[in-house]
Motif scaffolding. Structure first.
Motif, mmCIF file in Angstrom:
data_model
loop_
_atom_site.group_PDB
_atom_site.id
_atom_site.type_symbol
_atom_site.label_atom_id
_atom_site.label_comp_id
_atom_site.label_asym_id
_atom_site.label_seq_id
_atom_site.Cartn_x
_atom_site.Cartn_y
_atom_site.Cartn_z
ATOM 1 N N ARG A 94 1.411 5.564 -1.763
ATOM 2 C CA ARG A 94 0.847 6.704 -2.483
ATOM 3 C C ARG A 94 1.647 6.872 -3.761
ATOM 4 O O ARG A 94 2.865 6.989 -3.739
ATOM 5 N N TRP A 95 0.969 6.874 -4.906
ATOM 6 C CA TRP A 95 1.628 7.077 -6.194
ATOM 7 C C TRP A 95 0.827 8.076 -7.003
ATOM 8 O O TRP A 95 -0.361 7.884 -7.234
ATOM 9 N N GLN A 96 1.463 9.158 -7.384
ATOM 10 C CA GLN A 96 0.858 10.214 -8.177
ATOM 11 C C GLN A 96 -0.445 10.712 -7.546
ATOM 12 O O GLN A 96 -1.460 10.891 -8.217
ATOM 13 N N GLY A 97 -0.393 10.907 -6.207
ATOM 14 C CA GLY A 97 -1.513 11.487 -5.473
ATOM 15 C C GLY A 97 -2.615 10.527 -5.083
ATOM 16 O O GLY A 97 -3.593 10.955 -4.475
ATOM 17 N N THR A 98 -2.493 9.260 -5.411
ATOM 18 C CA THR A 98 -3.535 8.279 -5.111
ATOM 19 C C THR A 98 -2.971 7.155 -4.253
ATOM 20 O O THR A 98 -1.882 6.649 -4.529
ATOM 21 N N VAL A 99 -3.725 6.757 -3.227
ATOM 22 C CA VAL A 99 -3.335 5.598 -2.434
ATOM 23 C C VAL A 99 -3.638 4.348 -3.257
ATOM 24 O O VAL A 99 -4.753 4.176 -3.759
ATOM 25 N N THR A 100 -2.635 3.514 -3.435
ATOM 26 C CA THR A 100 -2.715 2.350 -4.316
ATOM 27 C C THR A 100 -2.414 1.086 -3.531
ATOM 28 O O THR A 100 -1.613 1.108 -2.591
ATOM 29 N N HIS A 101 -3.048 -0.014 -3.930
ATOM 30 C CA HIS A 101 -2.817 -1.327 -3.329
ATOM 31 C C HIS A 101 -2.449 -2.290 -4.452
ATOM 32 O O HIS A 101 -3.153 -2.362 -5.454
ATOM 33 N N THR A 135 0.870 -1.165 0.000
ATOM 34 C CA THR A 135 0.000 0.000 0.000
ATOM 35 C C THR A 135 0.912 1.220 0.000
ATOM 36 O O THR A 135 1.805 1.331 0.835
#
Length: 111
Positions: free
Chosen positions: A49-56, A47
């Motif tokens: 943060r990539w390019q302003g979005t929390v990603t899983h 988990t």
């Protein structure tokens, strides 16, 4: 930045998007004597943060054993091979361990 002796064994962490890229990187690093051993841990859940979005994502984690003397070459090769725009590569000096194993790591990356 911490300076380490060239013979210091390092444990490096690198996450990969899938088993195929993890295996290819592991084989190249060991085959080219940049790493003595690479363990591949499948199904690591990340988990971030990539390019302003929390990603899983499900990733494969590499545990790479090398020395401080070989780190720069390992880093350059890993960055060539890795499919991510910004690959994770974190190196931690090994302060203690089984001496015979640490000597084996050093011998495994010696030129």
């Amino acid at each position: 930045m911490t300076l380490t002796h060239p013979a210091t064994v390092l444990l490096c962490y690198c996450s990969c998007p899938d088993a195929a890229s993890a295996r290819a990187i592991a084989e190249a690093l060991v085959g080219e004597r940049l790493a003595a051993c690479v363990n591949r841990l499948p199904a690591v859940q990340s988990t971030y943060r990539w390019q302003g979005t929390v990603t899983h994502d499900s990733e494969e984690l590499l545990l790479i054993k090398t020395t401080a003397a070989r780190f720069d070459a390992l880093k350059a090769r890993l960055l060539e091979l890795h499919p991510y725009e910004l690959p994770e590569l974190v190196a931690v000096p090994v302060e203690r361990g089984h001496t015979a194993y640490l000597d084996w790591v050093r011998a495994g990356v010696a030129g």
